[in-house]
Design an enzyme around this catalytic site. Structure first.
Site, PDB file in Angstrom:
ATOM      1  N   GLY A   1       0.830  -1.202   0.000  1.00 18.51           N
ATOM      2  CA  GLY A   1       0.000   0.000   0.000  1.00 18.51           C
ATOM      3  C   GLY A   1       0.862   1.248   0.000  1.00 18.51           C
ATOM      4  O   GLY A   1       1.903   1.305   0.661  1.00 18.51           O
TER       5      GLY A   1
ATOM      6  N   GLY B   1      -0.821   4.464   0.055  1.00 14.35           N
ATOM      7  CA  GLY B   1      -1.656   5.597   0.446  1.00 14.35           C
ATOM      8  C   GLY B   1      -0.943   6.366   1.551  1.00 14.35           C
ATOM      9  O   GLY B   1       0.270   6.223   1.739  1.00 14.35           O
TER      10      GLY B   1
ATOM     11  N   GLY C   1       0.694   3.804   3.965  1.00  7.92           N
ATOM     12  CA  GLY C   1       1.777   3.018   3.376  1.00  7.92           C
ATOM     13  C   GLY C   1       2.954   3.864   2.929  1.00  7.92           C
ATOM     14  O   GLY C   1       4.115   3.532   3.218  1.00  7.92           O
TER      15      GLY C   1
ATOM     16  N   ARG D   1     -21.748  12.274  10.788  1.00 15.13           N
ATOM     17  CA  ARG D   1     -22.158  11.652   9.527  1.00 15.13           C
ATOM     18  C   ARG D   1     -23.256  10.622   9.668  1.00 15.13           C
ATOM     19  O   ARG D   1     -24.203  10.610   8.891  1.00 15.13           O
ATOM     20  CB  ARG D   1     -20.943  10.980   8.901  1.00 15.13           C
ATOM     21  CG  ARG D   1     -19.953  12.014   8.502  1.00 15.13           C
ATOM     22  CD  ARG D   1     -18.718  11.406   7.938  1.00 15.13           C
ATOM     23  NE  ARG D   1     -17.895  12.503   7.454  1.00 15.13           N
ATOM     24  CZ  ARG D   1     -16.684  12.348   6.961  1.00 15.13           C
ATOM     25  NH1 ARG D   1     -16.150  11.144   6.894  1.00 15.13           N
ATOM     26  NH2 ARG D   1     -16.018  13.384   6.538  1.00 15.13           N
TER      27      ARG D   1
ATOM     28  N   GLU E   1      -6.632   2.807   6.977  1.00 10.15           N
ATOM     29  CA  GLU E   1      -8.022   2.343   6.973  1.00 10.15           C
ATOM     30  C   GLU E   1      -8.111   0.819   7.083  1.00 10.15           C
ATOM     31  O   GLU E   1      -9.144   0.278   7.475  1.00 10.15           O
ATOM     32  CB  GLU E   1      -8.729   2.851   5.697  1.00 10.15           C
ATOM     33  CG  GLU E   1     -10.233   2.713   5.750  1.00 10.15           C
ATOM     34  CD  GLU E   1     -10.947   3.360   4.564  1.00 10.15           C
ATOM     35  OE1 GLU E   1     -10.357   4.249   3.912  1.00 10.15           O
ATOM     36  OE2 GLU E   1     -12.093   2.974   4.290  1.00 10.15           O
TER      37      GLU E   1
ATOM     38  N   ARG F   1     -16.660   7.252  12.196  1.00 11.63           N
ATOM     39  CA  ARG F   1     -15.485   8.109  12.122  1.00 11.63           C
ATOM     40  C   ARG F   1     -15.922   9.555  11.932  1.00 11.63           C
ATOM     41  O   ARG F   1     -16.792   9.839  11.125  1.00 11.63           O
ATOM     42  CB  ARG F   1     -14.599   7.692  10.952  1.00 11.63           C
ATOM     43  CG  ARG F   1     -13.412   8.590  10.760  1.00 11.63           C
ATOM     44  CD  ARG F   1     -12.486   8.074   9.703  1.00 11.63           C
ATOM     45  NE  ARG F   1     -13.006   8.181   8.347  1.00 11.63           N
ATOM     46  CZ  ARG F   1     -13.076   9.315   7.653  1.00 11.63           C
ATOM     47  NH1 ARG F   1     -12.688  10.442   8.189  1.00 11.63           N
ATOM     48  NH2 ARG F   1     -13.544   9.307   6.424  1.00 11.63           N
TER      49      ARG F   1
ATOM     50  N   LEU G   1      -7.375  10.851   7.554  1.00  4.29           N
ATOM     51  CA  LEU G   1      -6.069  11.307   7.068  1.00  4.29           C
ATOM     52  C   LEU G   1      -5.114  11.405   8.248  1.00  4.29           C
ATOM     53  O   LEU G   1      -3.949  11.002   8.173  1.00  4.29           O
ATOM     54  CB  LEU G   1      -6.220  12.660   6.367  1.00  4.29           C
ATOM     55  CG  LEU G   1      -7.192  12.673   5.171  1.00  4.29           C
ATOM     56  CD1 LEU G   1      -7.294  14.070   4.568  1.00  4.29           C
ATOM     57  CD2 LEU G   1      -6.741  11.684   4.104  1.00  4.29           C
TER      58      LEU G   1
HETATM   59  C1  LIG Z   1     -13.814  10.494  -1.625  1.00  2.36           C
HETATM   60  C2  LIG Z   1     -13.201  10.397  -0.264  1.00  2.36           C
HETATM   61  C3  LIG Z   1     -12.989  11.555   0.483  1.00  2.36           C
HETATM   62  C4  LIG Z   1     -12.395  11.496   1.745  1.00  2.36           C
HETATM   63  N1  LIG Z   1     -12.186  12.646   2.439  1.00  2.36           N
HETATM   64  C5  LIG Z   1     -11.568  12.592   3.648  1.00  2.36           C
HETATM   65  C6  LIG Z   1     -11.259  13.780   4.364  1.00  2.36           C
HETATM   66  O1  LIG Z   1     -11.547  14.889   3.926  1.00  2.36           O
HETATM   67  N2  LIG Z   1     -10.621  13.664   5.552  1.00  2.36           N
HETATM   68  C7  LIG Z   1     -10.265  12.460   6.075  1.00  2.36           C
HETATM   69  O2  LIG Z   1      -9.663  12.427   7.133  1.00  2.36           O
HETATM   70  N3  LIG Z   1     -10.535  11.319   5.402  1.00  2.36           N
HETATM   71  C8  LIG Z   1     -11.175  11.356   4.212  1.00  2.36           C
HETATM   72  N4  LIG Z   1     -11.446  10.185   3.540  1.00  2.36           N
HETATM   73  C9  LIG Z   1     -10.945   8.918   4.068  1.00  2.36           C
HETATM   74  C10 LIG Z   1      -9.479   8.773   3.788  1.00  2.36           C
HETATM   75  O3  LIG Z   1      -9.163   9.363   2.561  1.00  2.36           O
HETATM   76  C11 LIG Z   1      -9.024   7.328   3.733  1.00  2.36           C
HETATM   77  O4  LIG Z   1      -9.540   6.623   4.791  1.00  2.36           O
HETATM   78  C12 LIG Z   1      -7.523   7.237   3.792  1.00  2.36           C
HETATM   79  O5  LIG Z   1      -6.934   8.087   2.857  1.00  2.36           O
HETATM   80  C13 LIG Z   1      -7.046   5.828   3.588  1.00  2.36           C
HETATM   81  O6  LIG Z   1      -5.645   5.813   3.489  1.00  2.36           O
HETATM   82  P1  LIG Z   1      -4.877   4.456   3.460  1.00  2.36           P
HETATM   83  O7  LIG Z   1      -3.442   4.791   3.353  1.00  2.36           O
HETATM   84  O8  LIG Z   1      -5.296   3.609   4.599  1.00  2.36           O
HETATM   85  O9  LIG Z   1      -5.409   3.690   2.164  1.00  2.36           O
HETATM   86  P2  LIG Z   1      -5.437   4.102   0.605  1.00  2.36           P
HETATM   87  O10 LIG Z   1      -5.067   5.492   0.356  1.00  2.36           O
HETATM   88  O11 LIG Z   1      -6.736   3.603   0.088  1.00  2.36           O
HETATM   89  O12 LIG Z   1      -4.279   3.253  -0.026  1.00  2.36           O
HETATM   90  C14 LIG Z   1      -4.370   1.877  -0.202  1.00  2.36           C
HETATM   91  C15 LIG Z   1      -3.114   1.426  -0.872  1.00  2.36           C
HETATM   92  O13 LIG Z   1      -3.061   0.011  -0.844  1.00  2.36           O
HETATM   93  C16 LIG Z   1      -2.826  -0.489  -2.142  1.00  2.36           C
HETATM   94  N5  LIG Z   1      -3.514  -1.765  -2.230  1.00  2.36           N
HETATM   95  C17 LIG Z   1      -4.796  -2.050  -1.895  1.00  2.36           C
HETATM   96  N6  LIG Z   1      -5.042  -3.347  -2.089  1.00  2.36           N
HETATM   97  C18 LIG Z   1      -3.907  -3.899  -2.560  1.00  2.36           C
HETATM   98  C19 LIG Z   1      -3.546  -5.211  -2.935  1.00  2.36           C
HETATM   99  N7  LIG Z   1      -4.396  -6.231  -2.849  1.00  2.36           N
HETATM  100  N8  LIG Z   1      -2.277  -5.411  -3.384  1.00  2.36           N
HETATM  101  C20 LIG Z   1      -1.379  -4.378  -3.467  1.00  2.36           C
HETATM  102  N9  LIG Z   1      -1.684  -3.133  -3.094  1.00  2.36           N
HETATM  103  C21 LIG Z   1      -2.931  -2.903  -2.645  1.00  2.36           C
HETATM  104  C22 LIG Z   1      -3.328   0.547  -3.088  1.00  2.36           C
HETATM  105  O14 LIG Z   1      -2.637   0.430  -4.303  1.00  2.36           O
HETATM  106  C23 LIG Z   1      -2.979   1.819  -2.334  1.00  2.36           C
HETATM  107  O15 LIG Z   1      -1.641   2.168  -2.606  1.00  2.36           O
HETATM  108  C24 LIG Z   1     -12.033  10.239   2.275  1.00  2.36           C
HETATM  109  C25 LIG Z   1     -12.255   9.082   1.538  1.00  2.36           C
HETATM  110  C26 LIG Z   1     -12.840   9.147   0.283  1.00  2.36           C
HETATM  111  C27 LIG Z   1     -13.089   7.886  -0.456  1.00  2.36           C
END
Ligand SMILES: Cc1cc2nc3c(=O)[nH]c(=O)nc-3n(C[C@H](O)[C@H](O)[C@H](O)COP(=O)(O)OP(=O)(O)OC[C@H]3O[C@@H](n4cnc5c(N)ncnc54)[C@H](O)[C@@H]3O)c2cc1C
Ligand code: SF4
Ligand code: FES
Lengths: 642, 273
Positions: free
Chosen positions: A40, A42, A45, A331, A430, A440, A446
Site C-alpha cells: 500500500g 496511500g 503506506g 455523519r 483504513e 469516524r 487522514l
Molecule cells: C472520496 C473520499 C474523500 C475522503 N475525504 C476525507 C477527508 O476529507 N478527511 C479524512 O480524514 N478522510 C477522508 N477520507 C478517508 C481517507 O481518505 C481514507 O480513509 C484514507 O486516505 C485511507 O488511506 P490508506 O493509506 O489507509 O489507504 P489508501 O489510500 O486507500 O491506499 C491503499 C493502498 O493500498 C494499495 N492496495 C490495496 N489493495 C492492494 C492489494 N491487494 N495489493 C497491493 N496493493 C494494494 C493501493 O494500491 C494503495 O496504494 C475520504 C475518503 C474518500 C473515499
C-alpha cells in the site's frame, strides 16, 4: 482466545511517550539487514515506507496502481484534524480525544485514540515542512475550518484537495527514498496472499498486473496499509480498484478481522442516476459549513422547482432535530436523517426505480451573505465537479445529495503496536480497525493514516525486528512459500476456467445491492439473515457462471475484477454476520430493533467490546472473540448532538 | 444535452454510438477495432460507456479493452484516453473519467486511443507506461526533511498569495496529457508544475536550484522531448496548469547553471556555499 491489546500501563496522557521509551531499537548498522514489506502506498503506506527507508531498513513497497501517487488517499477532499488550537477557540489534545471517542460512539480504544490526538500536532508540522500547500490566512499563518461532530475549528485543508496534497507530500518523501535506493517500489502489483513461517508473517504473494507473473517475496515482517473495503457495496466513493483482498487473504491465514459491520455512510454524495453507474462521488462534508440541508415539508412539493418554495414550505431537518450542531451533525446521524426524510416520501430530484432519493444542500443563504466569489474560492472545484456529473449549476440551484458508502471503520484487528494477532503482521491506515469505533468523524482518517505511517509503525516495527533478531528472515524457497504460490496459481486458474456467461461486474452489482439494502443504513435481524443466505447463493452462482476471458498472462482486467469480487463474496457474509450478532445500535451500525424514536440505542452492558472474527475454513462458521473496551478516563454516555 | 438548471430527466436519454478503439498487445503492432453501442445513457461517464462495451465483450467470452482508471473522480490521474485526437477529450479542464456522454451527439463516431508519446510506451490497448514521471520526481521532486524533525508549522509563515500560487501548481495530477498533446513529447509542464510548487515555498528554497537541474536531467534521461513552446500542453491539461510554470522552471534552471558555472571557476563569491 482474544490476544492481549498490549495497552501500556500508566496515566492515559503518558502512555505513548512512556511506551515509546520502552520499545526496543535496532542498531543503525544492522537496519539495512532487515527487509520490510509494505503493501500500500496511500497515506499510511507511503508514510511508513518512507520513514522506515529513511531509518535505514531495506523496504519494498507495493501498490496496484501504476504509481504510488495514485492511491485512493488522493481523493480525500475536506481536511485533516489536528489539535493545534491556532484559532484559540478552546481546542486541546484532550478535546480532540474526547470528540473522537464520542464520535465513535464509545466503541474505540481509549489509549489508541489518545495517542492519535497527541500525534495530530506533529503531523501538521511534518506536512508543512514537506511543502504541503495548506490554506493560509492573510497574515501567512495556517487557516482552519470546522467539520462535523466538533464545535471548534481544527481542520487543516488545501482547497478541496487535502488528501491529494497530503499524499503528494508522502509520495515525495517516498520518492526521495526510492531515489536514494532505500525503498524499492513495485507498482502494478496486487497482493494475493500472505505467507506465514513458523506462525510469523514473513512474506507475500503478488501478481504482476502487466506481465501476469505470480511470485512470492520474503521479508522479516509485513506491513499492510491496503485501505478500506467499502467497495463490497459496489457503489461507493472508493476508487474502482479498492478491495478487501489483501486483508481478507490475511484473515484467511489467521489474522482476526475486527468489527466488519462498522461502515460509514457519508451524508453528502451525489445521488445515483441510473443502473450503469460505476461509482458515487462525494461532495465534501466541508460544504455543510455553508450549505443548509432541507426537503419540502409536503411530499406534494417534491417535484417542484426548489426556488418556488417559500421558507415556510421547507423543512431544514438537521437544524430542527439537532439545534446545537445543526447542519454539522456527525455523519451517521445526518445520513439517517436524510434517509428518513426520503423514506417519508419527501426526497427530491429525478426518481430512480420509482423513488426520489435526494435532499437539497442549499447555498443561497451563504451566497447572499458572503457573495458568490467567496463560495467559489472555498468550494469552486466541488461545484465544478457537481456540474460535470449532474449538468446542474449549484450556484443557481441547490445541490442534491444523498448518503453513500464512504469509509470502513472495521478492519484487521491490531494491538496498541498496530500488530495483528499474527506476529510480524502490522496493519495501518483504513485497513486496521483501531481508532474510529463505530463511526469516524470527518477529517480524522487522514490524521490516522499519517499518525500510523510516520510515527507509530516505524517505532513498533523496529521493536518487533529487534525482538526476532537477524536470523528471522526465511529464504523464500521454503515449503510455506511454495505452497502459498501453488494455492494462488490454482485460484487464478480456477477463475479462468469457470467459463460462464456472466461478468464479474454483474456479480459485484448484485452483491452490492444485497449489502446496501440489508447491511447499509438500517439493519434488521430478518434482513441480515436473508442477506447471508442470498450472498451464499450468489457466491455459488459466481463459481459456476462467471466469465473471465483471457489466459492470465499479461494484462487481464476481468481476472483482476473477478478475484476481488470473489473475496468480497466471502467477506460480505462476515460483515452481515457481525451486524447480526451485534444486537444494539451504535454509530454507523443501526439495528432497527434497537432505537429510541430514530436515535441509536447502545447496549453497553452487552456490547462494549470489539468483535474480532477468526476464520475457520471455507464453509465453516467463523468464531467471534470479544475484546472488552475498558475505559479509564471516559464515562460512557448517550451521544447527543441535540 | 441536459439544460443547465434543470434536473436530469426521469428517464435518461440515450445515444447510439460507433466506437473505434485501439487494441494492442505488447511487442505487436496495434489496430483499431470497431464497435456499435446502441444505447449509451447521456448521464453515463466516458468510462461507464467503456464499461458497457467491456461488459458485452466479457459476456461474449472476449477480452475486454484494457484501460487505466481508478478514482473516477478526476483526481488520481490514472485515466488516460485520447478521444477524437484530444487527450482527455473535447471538454477543457476535465479528465477522461469526468467527461460525460451528454457532451456527445447521437450517431457520432468516437475514436479512442492511448496516450501517444515516445516516453510512454503502450502496455496493452489503451494502457501506457508512465513510470518516467516517477523517475523525474525521484530525482528531486521533494523537500528533504526527515520524519519527526520538522519545526512547529506556524513558525514558517507563508504569504497567502504565495501559498495560493504554489497550490495552483500543486494541483497537477500527473496524468501525462501534457506529454501526449505535445509534438515533442515534452514533460516540461509536469516538471514545471512540481518545481513551481516547491520552489515558491520558503521550505523549498534551499534546494530550489538543485531540484530544477536534477529534475530536468532526469526528464531528458527518461526520454521526454524538448520544449519548443507549442503550448498544446496547457490547452489539454485537465487541471489548468499554465505555461508560467515552464517559465519559472527555465529561470530556476538557468540560475542554478550560472551559479554552478561560477562555483566551478573558483571565482570568489559572497556568502557561504
Ligand atoms: C472520496 C473520499 C474523500 C475522503 N475525504 C476525507 C477527508 O476529507 N478527511 C479524512 O480524514 N478522510 C477522508 N477520507 C478517508 C481517507 O481518505 C481514507 O480513509 C484514507 O486516505 C485511507 O488511506 P490508506 O493509506 O489507509 O489507504 P489508501 O489510500 O486507500 O491506499 C491503499 C493502498 O493500498 C494499495 N492496495 C490495496 N489493495 C492492494 C492489494 N491487494 N495489493 C497491493 N496493493 C494494494 C493501493 O494500491 C494503495 O496504494 C475520504 C475518503 C474518500 C473515499
Ligand atoms: S501538468 Fe496537467 S496535463 Fe500534465 S500531468 Fe499535470 S495535470 Fe496532467
Ligand atoms: S480515474 Fe482518477 S483521474 Fe480519472
Amino acid at each position: 482466545m482474544i490476544p492481549d491489546a498490549k495497552i501500556p500501563a500508566g496515566p492515559l496522557a503518558q502512555k505513548w511517550q512512556s511506551h515509546k521509551a520502552r520499545l526496543r531499537l535496532v542498531n543503525p548498522a544492522n537496519r539495512r539487514k532487515y527487509h520490510v514489506i509494505v503493501v500500500g502506498s496511500g497515506l499510511a503506506g507511503s508514510a511508513a515506507a518512507a520513514s522506515l527507508g529513511e531509518l535505514g531498513y531495506e523496504v519494498s513497497c507495493f501498490c496496484y496502481q501504476d504509481s504510488p501517487r495514485r492511491a485512493h488517499s488522493i481523493a480525500a477532499q475536506g481536511g485533516i484534524n489536528a489539535a493545534k488550537n491556532y484559532p484559540n477557540d478552546g481546542d486541546s489534545v484532550r478535546r480532540l480525544f474526547l470528540d473522537t471517542i464520542k464520535g465513535g460512539d464509545y466503541r474505540a480504544r481509549e489509549a489508541n485514540v489518545h495517542r492519535l490526538a497527541e500525534l495530530s500536532v506533529s503531523i501538521i508540522d511534518q506536512c508543512v515542512a514537506q511543502g504541503v500547500p495548506f490554506a493560509r490566512e492573510y497574515g501567512g499563518q495556517l487557516a482552519n475550518r470546522s467539520f462535523g461532530g466538533a464545535q471548534v475549528s481544527r481542520t487543516f485543508y488545501a482547497r478541496g484537495q487535502t488528501g491529494q496534497q497530503l499524499l503528494l507530500g508522502a509520495y515525495s518523501a517516498l520518492s526521495r527514498q526510492v531515489g536514494a535506493g532505500s525503498v524499492r517500489m513495485y507498482p502494478r502489483h496486487e497482493m494475493l496472499d500472505l505467507v506465514l513461517v513458523g506462525g510469523h508473517a514473513k512474506g507475500i504473494v503478488t501478481r504482476n498486473l502487466v506481465t501476469g507473473e505470480v511470485r512470492s517475496w520474503a521479508a522479516d515482517c509485513v506491513v499492510l496499509c491496503t485501505g478500506g473495503y467499502g467497495n463490497v457495496f459496489y457503489l461507493s466513493t472508493n476508487a474502482q480498484g479498492c478491495n478487501v483482498t489483501a486483508t481478507h487473504r490475511a484473515h484467511r491465514r489467521g489474522a482476526l478481522f475486527a468489527n466488519p459491520c462498522y461502515t460509514q455512510i457519508h451524508p453528502t454524495c451525489i445521488p445515483a442516476h441510473g443502473d450503469d453507474q460505476s461509482k458515487l462521488t462525494l461532495m465534501s462534508e466541508s460544504l455543510r459549513n455553508d450549505g443548509r440541508v432541507w426537503v419540502p415539508k409536503d411530499a406534494a412539493d417534491c417535484g417542484k422547482d426548489p426556488a418556488s418554495l417559500p421558507e415556510s414550505a421547507r423543512d431544514y431537518f438537521l437544524e430542527r432535530k439537532y439545534p446545537s450542531y445543526g447542519n454539522l451533525a456527525p455523519r451517521d446521524i445526518a445520513s439517517r436523517a436524510a434517509k428518513e426524510a426520503c423514506d417519508d416520501g419527501r426526497g427530491v430530484g429525478p426518481s430512480v426505480d420509482g423513488r426520489r432519493l435526494g435532499v437539497y444542500l442549499d447555498f443561497s443563504a451563504s451566497i447572499a451573505r458572503l457573495g458568490e466569489p467567496v463560495i467559489r474560492e472555498r468550494y469552486g472545484n466541488l461545484f465544478d465537479m457537481y456540474e460535470n456529473i449532474t449538468g446542474e449549476n449549484a450556484y443557481r440551484r441547490p445541490m442534491r445529495i444523498y448518503p453513500a458508502v464512504h469509509y470502513t471503520m472495521g478492519g484487521l484487528w491490531v494491538d496498541y503496536n498496530l500488530q495483528s494477532n499474527i506476529p510480524g503482521l502490522f496493519v495501518g491506515g483504513e485497513a486496521n480497525f483501531s481508532d474510529h469505533g463505530a463511526n469516524r468523524l470527518g477529517a480524522s482518517a487522514l490524521m490516522q493514516g499519517l499518525a500510523d505511517g510516520y510515527f507509530v509503525l516505524p517505532a513498533t516495527v523496529a521493536d518487533y525486528l529487534a525482538g526476532v533478531g537477524l536470523s528471522g528472515r526465511p529464504s523464500g524457497e521454503g515449503p510455506e512459500f511454495r505452497q502459498a504460490l501453488a494455492e494462488t496459481n490454482d485460484r487464478v486458474a480456477r477463475l479462468l476456467a469457470v467459463g460462464g456467461k456472466e461478468t464479474p461486474r454483474s456479480y459485484h452489482k448484485r452483491l452490492g445491492k444485497i449489502v446496501w439494502e440489508q447491511c447499509g443504513m438500517a439493519r434488521s435481524k430478518e434482513g441480515l439473515t436473508k442477506a447471508i443466505a442470498d450472498i451464499r447463493a450468489l457466491r455459488e452462482d459466481f463459481w459456476r457462471n462467471v466469465s473471465v476471458p483471457g489466459t492470465g498472462a499479461g494484462v487481464t482486467p476481468a481476472l483482476e475484477h473477478a478475484g476481488r469480487v470473489a473475496d468480497f463474496l466471502e467477506f460480505g457474509e462476515l460483515m452481515c454476520r457481525d451486524a447480526l450478532v451485534r444486537e444494539e445500535s451504535c454509530g454507523g451500525h443501526f439495528r432497527v430493533e434497537h432505537q429510541d424514536a430514530g436515535e441509536a440505542r447502545r447496549d453497553d452492558a452487552a456490547f462494549a467490546h470489539v468483535a474480532a472474527w477468526e476464520w475457520k475454513g471455507e464453509g465453516a462458521e467463523p468464531v467471534r472473540h470479544a475484546e472488552p473496551l475498558a475505559y479509564e478516563e471516559v464515562q460512557f454516555s448517550t451521544r447527543s448532538y441535540k | 444535452m441536459v439544460k443547465e438548471n434543470s434536473p436530469a430527466a426521469d428517464h435518461p436519454a440515450t445515444l447510439r454510438l460507433r466506437l473505434r478503439v485501439w487494441r494492442q498487445r505488447p511487442g505487436q503492432p496495434g489496430a483499431f477495432e470497431e464497435h456499435e453501442l446502441p444505447a449509451v445513457p447521456t448521464s453515463a461517464s466516458f468510462l461507464e460507456m467503456m464499461d458497457l462495451l467491456n461488459e458485452r465483450l466479457i459476456r461474449e467470452g472476449k477480452e475486454p479493452v484494457a484501460f487505466d482508471h481508478d478514482c473516477r473522480e478526476g483526481i488520481c490521474g490514472m485515466c488516460s484516453m485520447t478521444i477524437n485526437g484530444m487527450p482527455h477529450g473535447p471538454l477543457p479542464g476535465v479528465t477522461t473519467c469526468q467527461l460525460h456522454m451528454r457532451n456527445f451527439r447521437d450517431g457520432e463516431t468516437i475514436t479512442v486511443e492511448p496516450w501517444r508519446a515516445r516516453a510512454f510506451p503502450v502496455l496493452r490497448d489503451l494502457m501506457v507506461d508512465r513510470s518516467g514521471f516517477d523517475k523525474v520526481v525521484q530525482a528531486g521532486g521533494f523537500i528533504s526533511v526527515r520524519t519527526g524533525s520538522a519545526p512547529e508549522a506556524n513558525s514558517i509563515p507563508v504569504p497567502k498569495p504565495v501559498a495560493d500560487e504554489a497550490m495552483d501548481a500543486a494541483e497537477c495530477i500527473g496524468c501525462g496529457a501534457c506529454v501526449a498533446s505535445c509534438k515533442n513529447g515534452s514533460a516540461m509542464l509536469f516538471v514545471g508544475a512540481k518545481v513551481t510548487h516547491l520552489n515558491l515555498l520558503p521550505q523549498g528554497k534551499p534546494e530550489a536550484g538543485r531540484r530544477a537541474v536534477a529534475m530536468v536531467r532526469a526528464m531528458d534521461e527518461a526520454g521526454f522531448g524538448n520544449c519548443t513552446n507549442y503550448g498544446e500542453c496547457q490547452a489539454h491539461c485537465p487541471k489548468g496548469i499554465t505555461l508560467d510554470v515552464i517559465a519559472r522552471l527555465n529561470r530556476d534552471y538557468l540560475a542554478e547553471r550560472v551559479r554552478a558555472f561560477f562555483a566551478s571557476t573558483g571565482k570568489p563569491r559572497r556568502g557561504g556555499d
